[in-house]
Write a protein that holds these residues in place. Structure first.
Motif, mmCIF file in Angstrom:
data_model
loop_
_atom_site.group_PDB
_atom_site.id
_atom_site.type_symbol
_atom_site.label_atom_id
_atom_site.label_comp_id
_atom_site.label_asym_id
_atom_site.label_seq_id
_atom_site.Cartn_x
_atom_site.Cartn_y
_atom_site.Cartn_z
ATOM 1 N N UNK A 117 0.780 -1.497 0.034
ATOM 2 C CA UNK A 117 -0.102 -0.054 0.028
ATOM 3 C C UNK A 117 0.298 1.209 -0.155
ATOM 4 N N UNK A 118 1.861 1.392 0.914
ATOM 5 C CA UNK A 118 2.751 2.259 0.344
ATOM 6 C C UNK A 118 3.741 3.024 -0.503
ATOM 7 N N UNK A 119 3.893 1.345 -1.090
ATOM 8 C CA UNK A 119 4.489 1.473 -2.780
ATOM 9 C C UNK A 119 3.062 2.339 -3.309
ATOM 10 N N UNK A 120 2.249 1.792 -3.967
ATOM 11 C CA UNK A 120 1.010 1.934 -4.428
ATOM 12 C C UNK A 120 1.279 3.741 -3.873
ATOM 13 N N UNK A 121 1.174 3.909 -3.100
ATOM 14 C CA UNK A 121 0.869 5.613 -2.305
ATOM 15 C C UNK A 121 1.704 6.307 -3.138
ATOM 16 N N UNK A 122 3.215 5.900 -2.662
ATOM 17 C CA UNK A 122 4.196 6.441 -3.647
ATOM 18 C C UNK A 122 4.772 6.725 -4.735
ATOM 19 N N UNK A 123 3.889 5.139 -5.849
ATOM 20 C CA UNK A 123 3.667 5.694 -6.730
ATOM 21 C C UNK A 123 3.017 6.867 -7.207
ATOM 22 N N UNK A 124 1.539 6.435 -7.351
ATOM 23 C CA UNK A 124 0.449 7.590 -7.192
ATOM 24 C C UNK A 124 1.367 9.220 -7.045
ATOM 25 N N UNK A 125 1.840 9.023 -6.107
ATOM 26 C CA UNK A 125 2.755 10.671 -5.654
ATOM 27 C C UNK A 125 3.149 10.592 -6.832
ATOM 28 N N UNK A 126 4.250 9.926 -7.173
ATOM 29 C CA UNK A 126 5.198 10.269 -7.877
ATOM 30 C C UNK A 126 4.248 10.633 -10.129
ATOM 31 N N UNK A 127 3.554 9.594 -10.186
ATOM 32 C CA UNK A 127 2.895 10.131 -11.684
ATOM 33 C C UNK A 127 1.696 11.101 -11.309
ATOM 34 N N UNK A 129 1.785 13.123 -8.289
ATOM 35 C CA UNK A 129 1.714 14.479 -7.842
ATOM 36 C C UNK A 129 2.550 15.270 -8.407
ATOM 37 N N UNK A 130 3.585 14.377 -9.880
ATOM 38 C CA UNK A 130 4.927 15.052 -9.984
ATOM 39 C C UNK A 130 4.552 16.092 -11.819
ATOM 40 N N UNK A 131 4.196 16.808 -11.875
ATOM 41 C CA UNK A 131 4.529 17.379 -13.126
ATOM 42 C C UNK A 131 5.583 17.052 -14.068
ATOM 43 N N UNK A 132 6.447 16.644 -13.821
ATOM 44 C CA UNK A 132 7.735 16.262 -15.092
ATOM 45 C C UNK A 132 7.692 15.038 -15.357
ATOM 46 N N UNK A 133 7.082 14.399 -14.403
ATOM 47 C CA UNK A 133 7.056 12.576 -14.718
ATOM 48 C C UNK A 133 6.207 12.504 -15.489
ATOM 49 N N UNK A 134 7.303 11.939 -17.008
ATOM 50 C CA UNK A 134 5.780 11.161 -17.758
ATOM 51 C C UNK A 134 5.391 10.143 -18.022
ATOM 52 N N UNK A 135 6.731 9.112 -17.483
ATOM 53 C CA UNK A 135 6.213 7.089 -17.200
ATOM 54 C C UNK A 135 6.905 6.947 -16.311
ATOM 55 N N UNK A 136 6.641 5.798 -15.948
ATOM 56 C CA UNK A 136 6.820 5.397 -14.327
ATOM 57 C C UNK A 136 7.002 3.406 -15.228
ATOM 58 N N UNK A 137 7.529 3.098 -14.372
ATOM 59 C CA UNK A 137 7.761 1.438 -14.410
ATOM 60 C C UNK A 137 8.202 1.135 -13.412
ATOM 61 N N UNK A 138 7.660 -0.185 -12.330
ATOM 62 C CA UNK A 138 7.961 -0.399 -11.122
ATOM 63 C C UNK A 138 8.289 -1.776 -11.262
ATOM 64 N N UNK A 139 9.687 -2.203 -10.355
ATOM 65 C CA UNK A 139 9.718 -3.564 -9.883
ATOM 66 C C UNK A 139 10.103 -3.812 -8.183
ATOM 67 N N UNK A 140 9.037 -4.796 -8.098
ATOM 68 C CA UNK A 140 9.203 -5.000 -6.505
ATOM 69 C C UNK A 140 10.934 -5.960 -6.634
ATOM 70 N N UNK A 141 11.046 -6.360 -5.695
ATOM 71 C CA UNK A 141 12.512 -6.158 -4.603
ATOM 72 C C UNK A 141 12.265 -7.908 -4.172
ATOM 73 N N UNK A 142 12.182 -9.520 -4.829
ATOM 74 C CA UNK A 142 11.493 -10.782 -4.364
ATOM 75 C C UNK A 142 12.505 -10.810 -3.589
ATOM 76 N N UNK A 143 13.590 -10.588 -3.944
ATOM 77 C CA UNK A 143 14.655 -11.126 -2.390
ATOM 78 C C UNK A 143 16.111 -10.695 -2.906
ATOM 79 N N UNK A 144 16.592 -10.391 -2.007
ATOM 80 C CA UNK A 144 17.753 -8.619 -1.833
ATOM 81 C C UNK A 144 18.806 -10.750 -2.077
ATOM 82 N N UNK A 145 19.631 -10.924 -3.117
ATOM 83 C CA UNK A 145 21.158 -11.141 -3.298
ATOM 84 C C UNK A 145 22.181 -10.644 -3.069
ATOM 85 N N UNK A 146 22.254 -9.897 -3.201
ATOM 86 C CA UNK A 146 23.510 -9.470 -2.516
ATOM 87 C C UNK A 146 23.441 -6.909 -3.111
#
Length: 160
Positions: A117-127, A129-146
């Protein structure tokens, strides 16, 4: 550009692995006196080759266990839009790393948030709430290897 010799390089490498080393411990490992190591460390700090010392915390320790990688493309690259975007990156605490990149995206952001939910809110804020952003693409990290050159989890055994 500051000239660094083999001793400086060894000090940098050792401190990168363990920033808590004392000057005495460094001197034992490098082969210089503690006072020489201290002077060299101070010179490396003043030359901005050592940017700081910190503890690497597990995301769970601070309640930010969801990591996301967000590619951002700006509408255009006018000074106004770029400055505005950089200001937003600076002010948004969820953005832990930001890089200007080549390729399809202009920037890659590493974000740490509490949950989806926090990630979704941040994405909404970026798209929205910020007029300079044209497009975003998001990936969720499933596991931190290194991270930061350190393996986070043991290698997976694929042999059965």
């Amino acid at each position: 550009m500051t000239h660094i010799d083999d001793f400086d390089l060894k000090i940098l490498t050792l401190l990168e692995a363990n920033g808590r080393l004392t000057n005495q411990e460094l001197s034992d490992l490098v082969g210089l006196s503690a006072s020489q190591c201290s002077r060299r460390r101070i010179n490396l700090e003043q030359a901005n080759l050592i940017l700081g010392y910190h503890a690497r915390l597990a995301p769970d320790a601070v309640g930010l266990s969801m990591i996301g990688l967000i590619e951002v493309r700006l509408i255009n690259h006018t000074t106004e839009y770029v400055t505005s975007f950089h200001r937003m990156v600076e002010e948004e605490s969820a953005i832990v790393d930001a890089w200007k990149t080549t390729g399809d995206a202009d920037y890659l952001l590493k974000v740490a948030v509490a949950d989806l939910a926090s990630l979704s809110a941040l994405i909404s804020q970026l798209v929205a709430g910020h007029r300079s952003v044209a497009h975003i693409k998001t990936a969720v990290v499933l596991d931190r290897l290194k991270e930061n050159g350190v393996m986070m989890s043991p290698p997976v055994n694929t042999r059965q």
